[in-house]
Design an enzyme around this catalytic site. Structure first.
Site, mmCIF file in Angstrom:
data_model
loop_
_atom_site.group_PDB
_atom_site.id
_atom_site.type_symbol
_atom_site.label_atom_id
_atom_site.label_comp_id
_atom_site.label_asym_id
_atom_site.label_seq_id
_atom_site.Cartn_x
_atom_site.Cartn_y
_atom_site.Cartn_z
ATOM 1 N N TYR A 1 0.854 -1.197 0.000
ATOM 2 C CA TYR A 1 0.000 0.000 0.000
ATOM 3 C C TYR A 1 0.882 1.236 0.000
ATOM 4 O O TYR A 1 1.816 1.341 0.800
ATOM 5 C CB TYR A 1 -0.894 -0.012 1.241
ATOM 6 C CG TYR A 1 -1.781 1.199 1.383
ATOM 7 C CD1 TYR A 1 -2.849 1.400 0.521
ATOM 8 C CD2 TYR A 1 -1.564 2.127 2.391
ATOM 9 C CE1 TYR A 1 -3.685 2.508 0.655
ATOM 10 C CE2 TYR A 1 -2.389 3.234 2.543
ATOM 11 C CZ TYR A 1 -3.445 3.416 1.668
ATOM 12 O OH TYR A 1 -4.264 4.508 1.805
ATOM 13 N N ASP B 1 9.364 2.962 -0.362
ATOM 14 C CA ASP B 1 8.318 3.606 0.428
ATOM 15 C C ASP B 1 8.610 3.290 1.890
ATOM 16 O O ASP B 1 8.288 2.218 2.388
ATOM 17 C CB ASP B 1 6.943 3.078 0.015
ATOM 18 C CG ASP B 1 5.812 3.735 0.788
ATOM 19 O OD1 ASP B 1 6.082 4.419 1.792
ATOM 20 O OD2 ASP B 1 4.640 3.558 0.394
ATOM 21 N N LYS C 1 4.699 10.247 8.834
ATOM 22 C CA LYS C 1 4.555 11.050 10.036
ATOM 23 C C LYS C 1 5.600 10.826 11.110
ATOM 24 O O LYS C 1 5.668 11.600 12.066
ATOM 25 C CB LYS C 1 3.153 10.855 10.611
ATOM 26 C CG LYS C 1 2.725 9.409 10.691
ATOM 27 C CD LYS C 1 1.207 9.284 10.743
ATOM 28 C CE LYS C 1 0.760 7.842 10.565
ATOM 29 N NZ LYS C 1 0.950 7.333 9.199
#
Length: 426
Positions: free
Chosen positions: A143, A238, A266
């Site tokens: 994802y 990623d 984050k």
């Protein structure tokens, strides 16, 4: 009598789609009502009804030091006193970029954004602009956020909902997205054989963490590096999950494989809404205003988020023992879970890498999307509810990771192991 969480969720359902602002929070795959969290500190969260939970979600990873770390909190307070947003360049965004570029291999320049989704979307655009090619390769079950081109056989909440492709995504947006099999370099080679001069980038979660935790097999990431070099494509890691978690240098440092572009989420903002993408200078210099690849954002490099991120990353940089201890903790904890599963003879397996792990309710090794899908999600839901009732907050979905933090003590983890043992013995 309705609890405060139930009441808030009922109110939310009237004004928010599904009552939540991110699908997995709805508890749809595990049943029951989501807990409305009122506060968090250290390894614990407290809901609106005063129930306290030992937390293993950690805001989906960034709370590597634990919730509400005092140094990070104080940095945010000081920054807020000077204003919340300027829409202009600041000292802190320069300092953040320097901190990343001086310490992360193969990252010469970095651009701040506001989320992991935005970071990935922008990195792919930069790769396409640099190479002059259109096609990208992603891996089934990985994802990379909810941008149109990447909602193809995606993992995480999309898997849980049983909709690997999203409505509202035009076919034209995904026509240049090619899917390969995670941990199968042959499937990637076949795509390069078919499109040797058309693939702009291969994007991968270096550790699959959105189909449950699926580590890369030995040599897999290196094979991607070699193929991308051979065919002139960019390799994108990623690292929204693995960045600054597996090591300060993320998966690049942990596995010793350099990517051309890296995306972060984050964790670089201490949990605040932030993301970043960076990489080789010649690629990043294609980004506006230096080059023709456009990307912008009013809140990119937000001074409060940068203050939180600098505080957290500085602690991690100055205390490398945090990683040593955290990864040792993960090896012991998830290793003990493996022993429990073996001793009880239950049809379940545990995967982990560093401080990330997950349990799959299946009798086969989980090495990719297809084997992850063999997990019995109804059994996971039963396990989740058992642990929740015991005050343990796990991901409310099978295909998510369990995150350890520096705030989790050995005593707390031993209590969790006892609960897991009791569950699998029943």
């Amino acid at each position: 009598m309705m609890t405060k969480s139930e009441e808030l969720f009922r109110r939310g359902c009237k004004v928010i789609p599904g009552g939540v602002n991110s699908p997995v929070r709805a508890f749809g795959s595990v049943g029951g009502t989501p807990r409305m969290i009122a506060s968090a500190d250290g390894a614990y969260m407290t809901d609106e009804d005063g129930n306290v939970y030992l937390d293993f979600v950690g805001s989906w990873g960034p709370m590597i030091l634990g919730h509400n770390h005092p140094e990070v909190r104080e940095a945010v307070i000081r920054a807020c006193e000077k204003g919340l947003s300027y829409g202009a360049a600041t000292r802190r965004e320069v300092e953040m970029a320097e901190l990343i570029c001086e310490n992360i291999p193969n990252v010469d320049m970095v651009r701040m954004v506001n989320s992991g989704t935005e970071a990935v979307m922008s990195a792919i655009r930069a790769a396409r602009g640099y190479t002059g090619r259109d096609k990208i390769v992603k891996f089934t079950g990985c994802y990379h956020g909810h941008s149109d081109a990447l909602l193809v056989q995606a993992g995480s909440g999309v898997m849980t909902a049983g909709i690997p492709d999203s409505a509202g995504v035009p076919k034209g947006c995904t026509q240049d997205t090619l899917s390969a099999v995670y941990n199968d370099e042959t499937s990637v080679q076949k795509l390069f054989d078919a499109f040797p001069n058309e693939i702009a980038a291969v994007i991968v979660e270096p550790v699959g963490a959105n189909m449950g935790v699926v580590p890369p097999k030995e040599g897999f990431l290196q094979s991607l590096r070699e193929m991308c070099t051979r065919y002139g494509a960019a390799l994108i890691f990623d690292e929204v999950i693995t960045g600054f978690r597996l090591s300060f240098a993320g998966a690049q440092g942990y596995f010793g494989v350099d990517a051309d572009l890296v995306t972060y989420g984050k964790i670089i903002g201490g949990g605040m809404p932030v993301g970043a993408y960076g990489g080789r200078r010649e690629i990043m210099e294609c980004v506006s205003p230096l080059g023709p690849v456009y990307q912008a954002g009013t809140l990119s490099g937000n001074p409060v988020a940068m203050a939180a991120g600098i505080a957290q990353l500085t602690i991690l940089k100055d205390h490398p023992e945090i990683y040593t201890e955290l990864n040792q903790k993960g090896k012991w904890f998830f290793g003990e879970i493996k022993k429990i599963l073996e001793e009880t003879g239950r049809t379940a397996v545990a995967n982990y890498c560093g401080s990330l792990g997950s349990i799959f309710f299946t009798d086969c090794p989980v090495v990719d999307y297809e084997t992850a899908k063999t997990s019995d999600t109804a059994r996971y839901a039963d396990y989740f509810r058992y642990m929740m009732d015991a005050g343990i907050y796990l991901a409310p979905a099978q295909f998510e990771a369990m995150f350890l933090s520096a705030a989790h003590t050995s005593g707390e983890l031993e209590r969790v192991l006892e609960l897991i043992g009791n569950y699998f013995q029943k």
